[in-house]
Design a protein around this motif. Sequence first.
Motif, PDB file in Angstrom:
ATOM      1  N   GLU A  74     -10.817   8.263  -8.670  1.00 46.50           N
ATOM      2  CA  GLU A  74     -11.654   7.221  -8.062  1.00 46.50           C
ATOM      3  C   GLU A  74     -10.925   5.877  -8.022  1.00 46.50           C
ATOM      4  O   GLU A  74     -10.984   5.159  -7.029  1.00 46.50           O
ATOM      5  CB  GLU A  74     -12.991   7.098  -8.787  1.00 46.50           C
ATOM      6  CG  GLU A  74     -13.924   8.273  -8.547  1.00 46.50           C
ATOM      7  CD  GLU A  74     -14.206   8.544  -7.075  1.00 46.50           C
ATOM      8  OE1 GLU A  74     -14.327   7.583  -6.285  1.00 46.50           O
ATOM      9  OE2 GLU A  74     -14.292   9.730  -6.696  1.00 46.50           O
ATOM     10  N   VAL A  75     -10.223   5.553  -9.102  1.00 46.76           N
ATOM     11  CA  VAL A  75      -9.462   4.302  -9.107  1.00 46.76           C
ATOM     12  C   VAL A  75      -8.342   4.373  -8.078  1.00 46.76           C
ATOM     13  O   VAL A  75      -8.077   3.397  -7.369  1.00 46.76           O
ATOM     14  CB  VAL A  75      -8.911   4.004 -10.517  1.00 46.76           C
ATOM     15  CG1 VAL A  75      -7.928   2.861 -10.494  1.00 46.76           C
ATOM     16  CG2 VAL A  75     -10.044   3.702 -11.476  1.00 46.76           C
ATOM     17  N   ARG A  86       0.842  -1.199   0.000  1.00 49.69           N
ATOM     18  CA  ARG A  86       0.000   0.000   0.000  1.00 49.69           C
ATOM     19  C   ARG A  86       0.878   1.249   0.000  1.00 49.69           C
ATOM     20  O   ARG A  86       0.595   2.220  -0.697  1.00 49.69           O
ATOM     21  CB  ARG A  86      -0.930   0.012   1.203  1.00 49.69           C
ATOM     22  CG  ARG A  86      -1.891   1.195   1.177  1.00 49.69           C
ATOM     23  CD  ARG A  86      -2.788   1.230   2.417  1.00 49.69           C
ATOM     24  NE  ARG A  86      -3.757   2.291   2.338  1.00 49.69           N
ATOM     25  CZ  ARG A  86      -3.498   3.570   2.589  1.00 49.69           C
ATOM     26  NH1 ARG A  86      -2.286   3.948   2.915  1.00 49.69           N
ATOM     27  NH2 ARG A  86      -4.456   4.483   2.498  1.00 49.69           N
ATOM     28  N   ARG A 122     -17.897   7.341  -3.202  1.00 49.81           N
ATOM     29  CA  ARG A 122     -17.408   8.148  -4.330  1.00 49.81           C
ATOM     30  C   ARG A 122     -17.699   9.617  -4.082  1.00 49.81           C
ATOM     31  O   ARG A 122     -18.688   9.957  -3.444  1.00 49.81           O
ATOM     32  CB  ARG A 122     -18.067   7.685  -5.621  1.00 49.81           C
ATOM     33  CG  ARG A 122     -17.651   6.287  -6.031  1.00 49.81           C
ATOM     34  CD  ARG A 122     -18.309   5.886  -7.337  1.00 49.81           C
ATOM     35  NE  ARG A 122     -17.786   6.628  -8.461  1.00 49.81           N
ATOM     36  CZ  ARG A 122     -16.768   6.231  -9.223  1.00 49.81           C
ATOM     37  NH1 ARG A 122     -16.177   5.087  -8.970  1.00 49.81           N
ATOM     38  NH2 ARG A 122     -16.359   6.944 -10.232  1.00 49.81           N
ATOM     39  N   GLU A 138      -7.482   1.679  -0.956  1.00 50.73           N
ATOM     40  CA  GLU A 138      -8.445   1.039  -0.056  1.00 50.73           C
ATOM     41  C   GLU A 138      -9.021   2.027   0.941  1.00 50.73           C
ATOM     42  O   GLU A 138      -9.066   1.772   2.138  1.00 50.73           O
ATOM     43  CB  GLU A 138      -7.782  -0.132   0.667  1.00 50.73           C
ATOM     44  CG  GLU A 138      -7.234  -1.160  -0.291  1.00 50.73           C
ATOM     45  CD  GLU A 138      -6.191  -2.070   0.338  1.00 50.73           C
ATOM     46  OE1 GLU A 138      -5.786  -1.830   1.486  1.00 50.73           O
ATOM     47  OE2 GLU A 138      -5.799  -3.017  -0.343  1.00 50.73           O
ATOM     48  N   SER A 139      -9.473   3.166   0.408  1.00 53.77           N
ATOM     49  CA  SER A 139     -10.022   4.181   1.305  1.00 53.77           C
ATOM     50  C   SER A 139     -11.346   3.727   1.900  1.00 53.77           C
ATOM     51  O   SER A 139     -11.682   4.102   3.012  1.00 53.77           O
ATOM     52  CB  SER A 139     -10.217   5.498   0.546  1.00 53.77           C
ATOM     53  OG  SER A 139     -11.273   5.389  -0.391  1.00 53.77           O
ATOM     54  N   GLY A 140     -12.120   2.928   1.164  1.00 54.77           N
ATOM     55  CA  GLY A 140     -13.385   2.451   1.677  1.00 54.77           C
ATOM     56  C   GLY A 140     -14.433   3.548   1.802  1.00 54.77           C
ATOM     57  O   GLY A 140     -15.464   3.362   2.410  1.00 54.77           O
ATOM     58  N   ARG A 141     -14.165   4.658   1.203  1.00 49.31           N
ATOM     59  CA  ARG A 141     -15.081   5.796   1.297  1.00 49.31           C
ATOM     60  C   ARG A 141     -15.973   5.849   0.063  1.00 49.31           C
ATOM     61  O   ARG A 141     -15.631   5.322  -0.985  1.00 49.31           O
ATOM     62  CB  ARG A 141     -14.290   7.100   1.423  1.00 49.31           C
ATOM     63  CG  ARG A 141     -13.447   7.120   2.676  1.00 49.31           C
ATOM     64  CD  ARG A 141     -12.740   8.456   2.807  1.00 49.31           C
ATOM     65  NE  ARG A 141     -11.858   8.398   3.960  1.00 49.31           N
ATOM     66  CZ  ARG A 141     -10.567   8.651   3.898  1.00 49.31           C
ATOM     67  NH1 ARG A 141     -10.019   8.972   2.762  1.00 49.31           N
ATOM     68  NH2 ARG A 141      -9.834   8.584   4.973  1.00 49.31           N
ATOM     69  N   GLN A 188      -6.325  -1.539 -13.468  1.00 49.58           N
ATOM     70  CA  GLN A 188      -7.305  -0.457 -13.597  1.00 49.58           C
ATOM     71  C   GLN A 188      -6.653   0.901 -13.320  1.00 49.58           C
ATOM     72  O   GLN A 188      -6.906   1.875 -14.040  1.00 49.58           O
ATOM     73  CB  GLN A 188      -8.485  -0.666 -12.639  1.00 49.58           C
ATOM     74  CG  GLN A 188      -9.342  -1.853 -12.959  1.00 49.58           C
ATOM     75  CD  GLN A 188      -8.792  -3.152 -12.376  1.00 49.58           C
ATOM     76  OE1 GLN A 188      -7.800  -3.170 -11.640  1.00 49.58           O
ATOM     77  NE2 GLN A 188      -9.418  -4.256 -12.714  1.00 49.58           N
ATOM     78  N   ARG A 190      -8.343   6.096  -5.306  1.00 52.17           N
ATOM     79  CA  ARG A 190      -8.959   5.946  -3.977  1.00 52.17           C
ATOM     80  C   ARG A 190      -9.224   4.472  -3.680  1.00 52.17           C
ATOM     81  O   ARG A 190      -8.978   4.006  -2.572  1.00 52.17           O
ATOM     82  CB  ARG A 190     -10.255   6.749  -3.899  1.00 52.17           C
ATOM     83  CG  ARG A 190     -10.026   8.253  -3.817  1.00 52.17           C
ATOM     84  CD  ARG A 190     -11.302   9.046  -4.071  1.00 52.17           C
ATOM     85  NE  ARG A 190     -12.472   8.583  -3.368  1.00 52.17           N
ATOM     86  CZ  ARG A 190     -12.851   8.984  -2.152  1.00 52.17           C
ATOM     87  NH1 ARG A 190     -12.118   9.870  -1.510  1.00 52.17           N
ATOM     88  NH2 ARG A 190     -13.940   8.522  -1.594  1.00 52.17           N
ATOM     89  N   ASP A 191      -9.724   3.756  -4.671  1.00 48.84           N
ATOM     90  CA  ASP A 191      -9.947   2.318  -4.499  1.00 48.84           C
ATOM     91  C   ASP A 191      -8.624   1.585  -4.281  1.00 48.84           C
ATOM     92  O   ASP A 191      -8.536   0.669  -3.473  1.00 48.84           O
ATOM     93  CB  ASP A 191     -10.669   1.734  -5.712  1.00 48.84           C
ATOM     94  CG  ASP A 191     -12.105   2.190  -5.823  1.00 48.84           C
ATOM     95  OD1 ASP A 191     -12.659   2.685  -4.818  1.00 48.84           O
ATOM     96  OD2 ASP A 191     -12.681   2.060  -6.919  1.00 48.84           O
ATOM     97  N   GLU A 192      -7.620   2.011  -5.029  1.00 44.88           N
ATOM     98  CA  GLU A 192      -6.302   1.374  -4.947  1.00 44.88           C
ATOM     99  C   GLU A 192      -5.714   1.494  -3.542  1.00 44.88           C
ATOM    100  O   GLU A 192      -5.058   0.590  -3.046  1.00 44.88           O
ATOM    101  CB  GLU A 192      -5.368   2.043  -5.957  1.00 44.88           C
ATOM    102  CG  GLU A 192      -4.100   1.331  -6.188  1.00 44.88           C
ATOM    103  CD  GLU A 192      -4.247   0.103  -7.064  1.00 44.88           C
ATOM    104  OE1 GLU A 192      -3.309  -0.698  -7.059  1.00 44.88           O
ATOM    105  OE2 GLU A 192      -5.285  -0.062  -7.733  1.00 44.88           O
TER     106      GLU A 192
END
Length: 154
Positions: free
Chosen positions: A139-140, A46, A151, A146-149, A102, A142-144
């Motif tokens: 957005e990708v 991470r 959109r 692992e924010s879990g928040r 992605q 943020r997912d990368e």
Amino acid sequence: MDGVTDGTVLALIGVLLGTAGTLIGQHLANRVEVQRDHRHRADVARAERKEAISGYLKAVQRVELILDRRKLDMPTLDDPEDVKLHDLWLAKKAVELVCSAQAAQAAHDYTVVLHALMRNESERGRSPVKRERREAFMEVARDELESGRARIRR
């Protein structure tokens, strides 16, 4: 049974219980160590992804600053634009190396749009595609990480 046999049986039961306790304890200790190792590796991965994404965003920001200054008819900075583009492509490659497919694709798409805008002064930095690519990358990313928040509405 006589006393010797009873003592032998009890001793064997004690040895079996002790051995079983030792084996169970070692198994649990190994399991905890494996979990700790997996957590450590995930944290390191991470951190690498975060560093690559941050480096890419810094390079993007420098290119967008040039595009914004063009749009406002302000003089650009002293650094040659080619250097900024080179830094951008290099930072994109770091994302490709440590992030998901992605994230790498989103970074590539965003970089291609920024590159085209830098080379084509007629659009002067105005592009709805640029905004779409930026939002998709963010957005990708943020997912990368692992924010879990949820959109972000834009």
